[in-house]
Scaffold this motif. Structure first.
Motif, PDB file in Angstrom:
ATOM      1  N   LYS A 256       0.844  -1.118   0.151  1.00 59.05           N
ATOM      2  CA  LYS A 256      -0.044   0.030  -0.020  1.00 59.05           C
ATOM      3  C   LYS A 256       0.674   1.249  -0.009  1.00 59.05           C
ATOM      4  O   LYS A 256       2.073   1.138   0.679  1.00 59.05           O
ATOM      5  CB  LYS A 256      -0.885   0.147   1.194  1.00 59.05           C
ATOM      6  N   PRO A 257       0.254   2.522  -0.539  1.00 61.92           N
ATOM      7  CA  PRO A 257       1.305   3.596  -0.351  1.00 61.92           C
ATOM      8  C   PRO A 257       1.685   3.983   0.993  1.00 61.92           C
ATOM      9  O   PRO A 257       0.867   3.901   1.859  1.00 61.92           O
ATOM     10  CB  PRO A 257       0.369   4.841  -1.206  1.00 61.92           C
ATOM     11  N   VAL A 258       2.921   4.330   1.124  1.00 60.60           N
ATOM     12  CA  VAL A 258       3.570   4.636   2.362  1.00 60.60           C
ATOM     13  C   VAL A 258       2.912   6.107   2.596  1.00 60.60           C
ATOM     14  O   VAL A 258       3.148   6.994   1.902  1.00 60.60           O
ATOM     15  CB  VAL A 258       4.973   4.503   2.381  1.00 60.60           C
ATOM     16  N   GLU A 259       2.344   6.257   4.070  1.00 62.24           N
ATOM     17  CA  GLU A 259       1.818   7.325   4.458  1.00 62.24           C
ATOM     18  C   GLU A 259       2.742   8.171   5.089  1.00 62.24           C
ATOM     19  O   GLU A 259       2.564   8.839   6.145  1.00 62.24           O
ATOM     20  CB  GLU A 259       0.623   7.209   5.201  1.00 62.24           C
ATOM     21  N   ALA A 260       3.878   8.317   4.228  1.00 63.32           N
ATOM     22  CA  ALA A 260       4.940   9.449   5.127  1.00 63.32           C
ATOM     23  C   ALA A 260       5.885  10.136   3.816  1.00 63.32           C
ATOM     24  O   ALA A 260       5.958   9.182   2.936  1.00 63.32           O
ATOM     25  CB  ALA A 260       5.884   8.573   5.962  1.00 63.32           C
ATOM     26  N   ASP A 261       6.044  11.284   3.971  1.00 62.67           N
ATOM     27  CA  ASP A 261       6.956  11.821   2.970  1.00 62.67           C
ATOM     28  C   ASP A 261       8.596  11.455   3.363  1.00 62.67           C
ATOM     29  O   ASP A 261       9.148  12.086   4.037  1.00 62.67           O
ATOM     30  CB  ASP A 261       6.955  13.266   2.943  1.00 62.67           C
ATOM     31  N   ILE A 262       8.927  10.449   2.543  1.00 65.35           N
ATOM     32  CA  ILE A 262      10.456   9.983   2.981  1.00 65.35           C
ATOM     33  C   ILE A 262      11.416  11.124   2.926  1.00 65.35           C
ATOM     34  O   ILE A 262      12.390  10.925   3.679  1.00 65.35           O
ATOM     35  CB  ILE A 262      10.702   8.641   2.117  1.00 65.35           C
TER      36      ILE A 262
END
Length: 158
Positions: free
Chosen positions: A62-68
């Protein structure tokens, strides 16, 4: 330094450890999860998860919910499956910008031997400096996790 712990947890052991460490370090967490859920039965989980690891199958996550890009340092939290990190974490590590920021491993296991898992992850992650091996709640030495976490946090914050 802004830190993130990206983790996968199926049974809750890794998530519990990650939350304690994140609280002590004052860092953010993000759960990495697969698009296709693992089976409900324990036996089926062993077959599917162990098979994915053995065949080096990288599932869709799933899309990671953080701006790496907003983080200076990333730690990976993973249980051990078939002597290696879980497929969902391997999928996360395919992002070269995230992988380059990984400096720490938080590994949970039922048996305590993390050497093969660390080796497999270090082959993918060039900048690992910090490692902690924590035990599953069912393990007789689970009570030692608190001390291990404290040492890990102390090492990271030096």
């Amino acid at each position: 330094m802004k830190r993130l712990i990206a983790y996968y947890s199926l049974s809750g052991n890794t998530e519990e450890a990650v939350k304690i460490i994140a609280d002590k370090l004052g860092c953010d967490t993000v759960k990495v999860d697969t698009v296709k859920a693992m089976p409900k039965s324990f036996a089926a989980r062993i077959l599917v998860g162990g098979g994915q690891v053995a065949m080096n199958k990288i599932p869709e996550i799933k899309p990671v919910e953080a701006d790496i890009s907003a983080y200076d340092e990333i730690f990976i939290g993973t249980p051990i499956w078939n002597s290696k990190g879980v497929p969902a974490i391997n999928a996360f590590l395919k992002d070269a910008s995230a992988c380059a920021k990984v400096t720490g491993l938080i590994i949970t296991s039922g048996g305590g031997n993390i050497d093969k898992c660390v080796k497999a992850l270090e082959d993918k992650i060039p900048n690992v400096k910090y490692k902690v091996s924590l035990l599953d709640k069912k393990h007789k030495d689970y009570g030692l996790n608190g001390e291990k976490i404290s040492k890990f946090v102390e090492e990271v914050t030096r």
